[in-house]
Design an enzyme around this catalytic site. Structure first.
Site, PDB file in Angstrom:
ATOM      1  N   LYS A  85       0.840  -1.206   0.000  1.00  0.00           N
ATOM      2  CA  LYS A  85       0.000   0.000   0.000  1.00  0.00           C
ATOM      3  C   LYS A  85       0.877   1.259   0.000  1.00  0.00           C
ATOM      4  O   LYS A  85       2.093   1.176  -0.001  1.00  0.00           O
ATOM      5  CB  LYS A  85      -0.957  -0.020   1.190  1.00  0.00           C
TER       6      LYS A  85
HETATM    7  C1  LIG Z   1      -5.323  -4.288   1.592  1.00  0.00           C
HETATM    8  C2  LIG Z   1      -6.786  -4.212   1.546  1.00  0.00           C
HETATM    9  C3  LIG Z   1      -7.594  -4.618   2.627  1.00  0.00           C
HETATM   10  C4  LIG Z   1      -7.069  -5.304   3.849  1.00  0.00           C
HETATM   11  O1  LIG Z   1      -5.971  -4.722   4.421  1.00  0.00           O
HETATM   12  P1  LIG Z   1      -4.958  -5.618   5.280  1.00  0.00           P
HETATM   13  O2  LIG Z   1      -4.113  -4.606   5.962  1.00  0.00           O
HETATM   14  O3  LIG Z   1      -4.190  -6.458   4.304  1.00  0.00           O
HETATM   15  O4  LIG Z   1      -5.747  -6.444   6.231  1.00  0.00           O
HETATM   16  C5  LIG Z   1      -8.958  -4.440   2.531  1.00  0.00           C
HETATM   17  N1  LIG Z   1      -9.528  -3.916   1.444  1.00  0.00           N
HETATM   18  C6  LIG Z   1      -8.794  -3.538   0.381  1.00  0.00           C
HETATM   19  C7  LIG Z   1      -9.489  -2.932  -0.800  1.00  0.00           C
HETATM   20  C8  LIG Z   1      -7.410  -3.683   0.390  1.00  0.00           C
HETATM   21  O5  LIG Z   1      -6.696  -3.330  -0.679  1.00  0.00           O
END
Ligand SMILES: *Cc1c(COP(=O)(O)O)cnc(C)c1O
Length: 387
Positions: free
Chosen positions: A194
């Site tokens: 991210k």
């Molecule tokens: C990454 C992500 C999540 C979950 O995040 P985590 O930190 O991996 O638990 C949920 N929704 C979307 C759209 C994501 O890209």
């Protein structure tokens, strides 16, 4: 141009990030210390929200959002089918049902039309929350979605892990994703792919102080410390979780937040270069059109490829790219087709989601890429597609 393997996304960790974590390791509190609130305050300020609540990961933020809204059995959440599993799983955690909305086939986003259609399918049921996903970092049509959610007696909970740093302009209203103008809460993730990374980590933002209080309570066992009570006293209103983010990770988050403007600028520049380099490959390869109201910081560079017309399967393209040192990924398999949801909801046809899924392929996009890397990716893509 870099020589090594280019994954579709990766973190940027620099020496000062490492030093920030080392300092945190030597500090008094490894968890539940002052660095948590410092990260929360910095994050809230950056997105323009009144409150930010740090959590152990993005999935936990969504679960806590459901708990904070007291969503449970008999309630319905509306989730776009093109998203990560967690957007729908959070409703299942609390016993609620999911009605999947279709998406626009060319942007992958839930739209006013696809939400209306999903609300029609949910007619007569207790719709409590609509969870728009700012897929790729592109901002959904929040005012239109909010108006529809309002009409159904539901709230918007924005799943915004792709969209940190993104801004919008609707009529005269400008703001940042997560500022709480449209969604009662917005959820972020700091997974390494991210926009900023803390290893695992997440944040919920809200302007509602009571919701923030409930998020904090459920984050830590559902415990409350009544004012004026004896110093050892805590009370559990409802079982909660341990979804805390340690000070070590928050120190990394603070360090990374300082770099968000630079990361955002780099992502914008790389996305622009992709736009130029891929333009000659149309109509076989196209990019989703930009939303007129949005100034996004793209998290994913999703190319839309007509594999059938190219006469090359997606698997062949991914393997061909990989053998040339280039990673790619599919975002996402429509969640309504997952065995669990198919068994629970029955088979369902969402043609926009299917059309997006048939063509999407995410190409490398992360701040440490240099300009030449875009050329390298596009050259490899041309070779693999025999263009
Ligand atoms: C990454 C992500 C999540 C979950 O995040 P985590 O930190 O991996 O638990 C949920 N929704 C979307 C759209 C994501 O890209």
């Amino acid at each position: 141009m870099s020589e090594g393997f280019l994954p579709y996304g990766r973190q940027t960790i620099e020496d000062d990030d490492v030093e920030a974590v080392a300092r945190a390791l030597r500090a008094d509190y490894l968890t539940t210390g002052p660095t948590v609130a410092a990260f929360e305050d910095l994050f809230a300020e950056a997105v323009g929200a009144a409150h930010a609540v740090a959590c152990s990961n993005g999935t936990a933020t969504l679960h806590l959002a459901m708990m904070a809204l007291d969503i449970g059995p008999g309630d319905v959440c509306i989730v776009p089918s093109i998203t990560f599993l967690a957007t729908a799983s959070c409703a299942a955690y609390v016993g609620a049902d999911v009605v999947f909305a279709d998406v626009d086939p060319d942007t992958g986003l839930m739209t006013a039309e696809t939400l209306s259609e999903a609300l029609e399918r949910a007619a007569g049921r207790r719709v409590r929350a609509v969870l728009p996903v700012h897929l790729r970092g592109e901002v959904c049509d929040l005012p239109a979605l909010k108006a529809l959610a309002d009409g159904a007696g539901a709230v918007l909970v924005e799943d915004a892990p792709h969209a940190l740093g993104g801004r919008y302009r609707f009529d005269d209203e400008t703001g940042a994703v997560g500022d709480g103008r449209y969604g009662v809460m917005a959820s972020f993730s700091f997974h390494p792919v991210k926009t900023i990374a803390t290893g695992e980590g997440g944040m919920v933002t809200t302007n509602d102080g009571a919701l923030a209080e409930r998020l904090r309570q459920f984050r830590s066992h559902g415990m409350a410390r009544p004012e004026g009570a004896d110093p050892w006293i805590y009370e559990m209103i409802q079982p909660g979780f341990n979804y805390r983010l340690p000070d070590i990770a928050c120190a990394l988050g603070i360090s990374q937040m300082g770099k968000l403007p630079r990361f955002a600028e780099r992502r914008r520049r790389l996305a622009g270069l992709y736009g130029e380099a891929l333009a000659p490959l149309a109509p076989l390869v196209t990019l989703p059109p930009p939303m007129p109201w949005s100034d996004p910081v793209l998290h994913l560079l999703c190319a839309l490829i007509d594999f059938e017309a190219a006469g090359v399967s997606r698997r062949e393209v991914m393997e061909g790219l990989s053998s040339r040192g280039i990673g790619s990924q599919v975002h996402y398999i429509p969640v309504h087709t997952q065995p669990y949801w198919r068994a629970r909801n029955g088979a369902q046809s969402l043609p926009g989601a299917d059309a997006w899924y048939a063509r999407c392929l995410s190409l490398p996009l992360f701040p440490a890429m240099d300009d030449g890397d875009v050329e390298r990716v596009v050259t490899a893509l041309r070779e693999v597609l025999r263009l």
